[in-house]
Design a protein around this motif. Structure first.
Motif, PDB file in Angstrom:
ATOM      1  N   SER A  60       4.482  -5.355   1.357  1.00  0.00           N
ATOM      2  CA  SER A  60       3.892  -5.682   2.657  1.00  0.00           C
ATOM      3  C   SER A  60       3.550  -4.407   3.438  1.00  0.00           C
ATOM      4  CB  SER A  60       4.843  -6.566   3.460  1.00  0.00           C
ATOM      5  OG  SER A  60       6.043  -5.866   3.715  1.00  0.00           O
ATOM      6  N   ASN A  61       4.343  -3.350   3.270  1.00  0.00           N
ATOM      7  CA  ASN A  61       4.075  -2.089   3.941  1.00  0.00           C
ATOM      8  C   ASN A  61       2.767  -1.490   3.421  1.00  0.00           C
ATOM      9  OD1 ASN A  61       4.165   0.330   5.247  1.00  0.00           O
ATOM     10  ND2 ASN A  61       6.004   1.096   4.253  1.00  0.00           N
ATOM     11  N   LEU A  62       2.542  -1.515   2.114  1.00  0.00           N
ATOM     12  CA  LEU A  62       1.312  -0.989   1.540  1.00  0.00           C
ATOM     13  C   LEU A  62       0.092  -1.791   1.987  1.00  0.00           C
ATOM     14  CD1 LEU A  62       2.260  -0.084  -2.134  1.00  0.00           C
ATOM     15  CD2 LEU A  62       1.797   1.453  -0.255  1.00  0.00           C
TER      16      LEU A  62
ATOM     17  N   GLU B 123      -0.222  -3.539   4.734  1.00  0.00           N
ATOM     18  CA  GLU B 123      -0.462  -3.285   6.156  1.00  0.00           C
ATOM     19  C   GLU B 123      -1.152  -1.936   6.353  1.00  0.00           C
ATOM     20  OE1 GLU B 123       2.070  -2.639  10.263  1.00  0.00           O
ATOM     21  OE2 GLU B 123       2.966  -3.773   8.623  1.00  0.00           O
ATOM     22  N   ARG B 124      -0.728  -0.925   5.614  1.00  0.00           N
ATOM     23  CA  ARG B 124      -1.362   0.393   5.735  1.00  0.00           C
ATOM     24  C   ARG B 124      -2.808   0.376   5.235  1.00  0.00           C
ATOM     25  NH1 ARG B 124       1.778   5.449   5.963  1.00  0.00           N
ATOM     26  NH2 ARG B 124       3.854   4.882   6.666  1.00  0.00           N
ATOM     27  N   ALA B 125      -3.084  -0.422   4.212  1.00  0.00           N
ATOM     28  CA  ALA B 125      -4.446  -0.483   3.679  1.00  0.00           C
ATOM     29  C   ALA B 125      -5.385  -1.234   4.624  1.00  0.00           C
ATOM     30  CB  ALA B 125      -4.439  -1.155   2.318  1.00  0.00           C
ATOM     31  N   THR B 126      -4.919  -2.274   5.278  1.00  0.00           N
ATOM     32  CA  THR B 126      -5.780  -3.066   6.152  1.00  0.00           C
ATOM     33  C   THR B 126      -5.884  -2.498   7.559  1.00  0.00           C
ATOM     34  OG1 THR B 126      -3.914  -4.513   6.691  1.00  0.00           O
ATOM     35  CG2 THR B 126      -5.382  -5.203   4.897  1.00  0.00           C
ATOM     36  N   ASN B 127      -4.829  -1.885   8.067  1.00  0.00           N
ATOM     37  CA  ASN B 127      -4.822  -1.324   9.422  1.00  0.00           C
ATOM     38  C   ASN B 127      -4.609   0.190   9.346  1.00  0.00           C
ATOM     39  OD1 ASN B 127      -4.974  -3.933  10.395  1.00  0.00           O
ATOM     40  ND2 ASN B 127      -2.740  -4.146  10.510  1.00  0.00           N
ATOM     41  N   PRO B 128      -5.694   0.948   9.228  1.00  0.00           N
ATOM     42  CA  PRO B 128      -5.496   2.402   9.173  1.00  0.00           C
ATOM     43  C   PRO B 128      -4.916   2.920  10.488  1.00  0.00           C
ATOM     44  CG  PRO B 128      -7.823   1.884   9.337  1.00  0.00           C
ATOM     45  CD  PRO B 128      -7.096   0.582   9.186  1.00  0.00           C
ATOM     46  N   SER B 129      -4.149   3.980  10.395  1.00  0.00           N
ATOM     47  CA  SER B 129      -3.503   4.522  11.593  1.00  0.00           C
ATOM     48  C   SER B 129      -4.540   5.106  12.544  1.00  0.00           C
ATOM     49  CB  SER B 129      -2.491   5.598  11.199  1.00  0.00           C
ATOM     50  OG  SER B 129      -3.170   6.665  10.569  1.00  0.00           O
ATOM     51  N   LYS B 130      -4.229   5.086  13.817  1.00  0.00           N
ATOM     52  CA  LYS B 130      -5.135   5.615  14.826  1.00  0.00           C
ATOM     53  C   LYS B 130      -5.131   7.148  14.749  1.00  0.00           C
ATOM     54  CE  LYS B 130      -4.370   1.861  18.056  1.00  0.00           C
ATOM     55  NZ  LYS B 130      -3.860   1.507  19.392  1.00  0.00           N
TER      56      LYS B 130
END
Length: 158
Positions: free
Chosen positions: A13-15, A17-24
Protein backbone atom coordinates in the motif's frame (compact mmCIF):
# COMPACT_ATOMS: atom_id res chain seq x y z
CA UNK A 1 4.04 -4.71 -7.32
CA UNK A 2 3.95 -7.26 -4.49
CA UNK A 3 7.32 -8.76 -5.57
CA UNK A 4 8.90 -5.29 -5.46
CA UNK A 5 7.32 -4.57 -2.06
CA UNK A 6 8.68 -7.87 -0.64
CA UNK A 7 12.15 -7.20 -2.11
CA UNK A 8 12.30 -3.70 -0.65
CA UNK A 9 10.75 -4.77 2.63
CA UNK A 10 7.92 -2.24 2.54
CA UNK A 11 4.16 -2.57 2.43
CA UNK A 12 2.43 -2.77 -0.94
CA UNK A 13 0.00 0.00 0.00
CA UNK A 14 2.94 2.35 0.67
CA UNK A 15 4.32 1.77 -2.85
CA UNK A 16 0.92 2.27 -4.46
CA UNK A 17 0.37 5.51 -2.55
CA UNK A 18 3.78 6.85 -3.57
CA UNK A 19 3.16 5.96 -7.22
CA UNK A 20 -0.28 7.61 -7.40
CA UNK A 21 0.40 10.66 -5.19
CA UNK A 22 3.84 12.08 -5.94
CA UNK A 23 5.32 14.16 -3.14
CA UNK A 24 5.00 17.92 -3.31
CA UNK A 25 8.15 19.76 -4.38
CA UNK A 26 9.86 21.64 -1.62
CA UNK A 27 9.61 25.39 -1.70
CA UNK A 28 12.55 27.76 -1.46
CA UNK A 29 14.66 27.24 1.63
CA UNK A 30 14.61 30.14 4.04
CA UNK A 31 16.15 30.53 7.44
CA UNK A 32 14.68 32.71 10.16
CA UNK A 33 17.69 35.06 10.20
CA UNK A 34 17.76 35.63 6.41
CA UNK A 35 16.16 39.08 6.74
CA UNK A 36 18.76 40.07 9.34
CA UNK A 37 21.52 38.80 7.04
CA UNK A 38 20.05 40.73 4.10
CA UNK A 39 20.08 43.91 6.21
CA UNK A 40 23.81 43.33 6.85
CA UNK A 41 24.46 42.62 3.17
CA UNK A 42 22.69 45.64 1.70
CA UNK A 43 25.22 48.31 2.75
CA UNK A 44 28.10 46.19 1.42
CA UNK A 45 26.35 45.55 -1.90
CA UNK A 46 25.29 49.20 -2.24
CA UNK A 47 28.82 50.41 -1.53
CA UNK A 48 30.45 47.90 -3.92
CA UNK A 49 27.90 46.95 -6.61
CA UNK A 50 30.46 45.17 -8.82
CA UNK A 51 31.46 42.65 -6.14
CA UNK A 52 30.24 39.08 -6.47
CA UNK A 53 28.94 36.93 -3.66
CA UNK A 54 32.39 35.61 -2.70
CA UNK A 55 33.87 39.06 -2.13
CA UNK A 56 30.70 40.21 -0.39
CA UNK A 57 30.94 37.18 1.90
CA UNK A 58 34.57 37.96 2.71
CA UNK A 59 33.73 41.56 3.61
CA UNK A 60 30.70 40.48 5.65
CA UNK A 61 32.68 37.86 7.56
CA UNK A 62 35.48 40.37 8.25
CA UNK A 63 32.89 42.77 9.66
CA UNK A 64 31.26 40.01 11.71
CA UNK A 65 34.59 38.89 13.19
CA UNK A 66 35.24 42.45 14.39
CA UNK A 67 31.85 42.38 16.12
CA UNK A 68 32.55 38.87 17.59
CA UNK A 69 29.67 37.34 15.64
CA UNK A 70 29.82 33.94 13.91
CA UNK A 71 30.79 33.92 10.23
CA UNK A 72 28.33 33.14 7.45
CA UNK A 73 28.64 30.40 4.83
CA UNK A 74 29.31 31.54 1.26
CA UNK A 75 26.47 29.40 -0.11
CA UNK A 76 24.02 31.02 2.27
CA UNK A 77 25.09 34.51 1.16
CA UNK A 78 24.64 33.43 -2.47
CA UNK A 79 21.16 32.03 -1.74
CA UNK A 80 20.04 35.20 0.08
CA UNK A 81 21.43 37.41 -2.68
CA UNK A 82 19.73 35.32 -5.38
CA UNK A 83 16.38 35.28 -3.61
CA UNK A 84 16.46 39.08 -3.32
CA UNK A 85 17.83 39.84 -6.79
CA UNK A 86 21.19 41.15 -5.57
CA UNK A 87 23.59 39.00 -7.62
CA UNK A 88 25.59 40.16 -10.63
CA UNK A 89 24.70 39.15 -14.15
CA UNK A 90 26.30 35.89 -15.16
CA UNK A 91 29.42 36.18 -17.28
CA UNK A 92 28.97 34.17 -20.47
CA UNK A 93 32.62 34.37 -21.56
CA UNK A 94 31.56 34.98 -25.14
CA UNK A 95 34.25 36.90 -26.92
CA UNK A 96 33.92 38.95 -30.04
CA UNK A 97 35.19 37.38 -33.21
CA UNK A 98 38.64 38.40 -34.30
CA UNK A 99 38.47 41.53 -36.44
CA UNK A 100 42.15 41.63 -37.36
CA UNK A 101 42.99 39.33 -40.26
CA UNK A 102 46.77 39.69 -39.97
CA UNK A 103 47.22 42.19 -42.80
CA UNK A 104 48.77 45.50 -41.74
CA UNK A 105 47.92 48.27 -44.19
CA UNK A 106 49.61 51.66 -44.37
CA UNK A 107 48.58 54.15 -47.04
CA UNK A 108 52.02 55.73 -47.42
CA UNK A 109 55.57 55.11 -46.30
CA UNK A 110 56.92 55.95 -42.83
CA UNK A 111 53.53 55.98 -41.06
CA UNK A 112 53.29 52.50 -39.54
CA UNK A 113 56.20 50.29 -38.58
CA UNK A 114 56.32 46.68 -37.50
CA UNK A 115 59.07 45.02 -35.51
CA UNK A 116 60.07 41.46 -34.80
CA UNK A 117 62.90 39.55 -33.24
CA UNK A 118 64.27 36.05 -33.43
CA UNK A 119 66.86 34.02 -31.61
CA UNK A 120 69.09 31.32 -33.07
CA UNK A 121 71.07 28.82 -31.00
CA UNK A 122 74.30 27.53 -32.54
CA UNK A 123 75.83 24.12 -31.81
CA UNK A 124 78.79 25.70 -30.01
CA UNK A 125 76.48 27.35 -27.46
CA UNK A 126 76.38 30.83 -28.93
CA UNK A 127 73.06 32.59 -29.12
CA UNK A 128 72.43 35.13 -31.86
CA UNK A 129 69.56 37.60 -31.42
CA UNK A 130 68.29 39.49 -34.44
CA UNK A 131 65.94 42.46 -34.14
CA UNK A 132 64.52 44.40 -37.08
CA UNK A 133 61.99 47.14 -37.90
CA UNK A 134 59.99 47.07 -41.16
CA UNK A 135 57.99 49.84 -42.81
CA UNK A 136 54.44 48.48 -43.20
CA UNK A 137 53.79 50.24 -46.51
CA UNK A 138 56.66 49.14 -48.74
CA UNK A 139 58.05 46.31 -46.53
CA UNK A 140 61.45 47.98 -46.40
CA UNK A 141 63.70 47.13 -43.46
CA UNK A 142 64.38 50.41 -41.68
CA UNK A 143 66.85 49.13 -39.09
CA UNK A 144 68.24 45.86 -37.81
CA UNK A 145 70.57 44.62 -35.10
CA UNK A 146 72.30 41.26 -34.57
CA UNK A 147 73.86 40.42 -31.22
CA UNK A 148 75.91 37.29 -30.42
CA UNK A 149 75.63 36.53 -26.73
CA UNK A 150 78.81 34.62 -25.92
CA UNK A 151 81.36 36.78 -27.80
CA UNK A 152 79.51 40.08 -27.28
CA UNK A 153 79.81 40.91 -30.95
CA UNK A 154 77.45 43.55 -32.17
CA UNK A 155 76.80 44.51 -35.76
CA UNK A 156 74.24 47.23 -36.43
CA UNK A 157 72.65 48.01 -39.74
CA UNK A 158 71.61 51.49 -38.60
Amino acid sequence: MSVIARTLGVSRSNLIERATNPSKPRGPYRKVDDLVLLAELRPIIDQRPTYGYRRVTALLNRQRRKESKPTVNTKRVLRVMQQNGRTLQKHTALRRTRTHDGVVVALRSNIRWCSDQLEMHARNGEVVRIVFVIDACDREIIAWSAIAKSRHLRRDGV
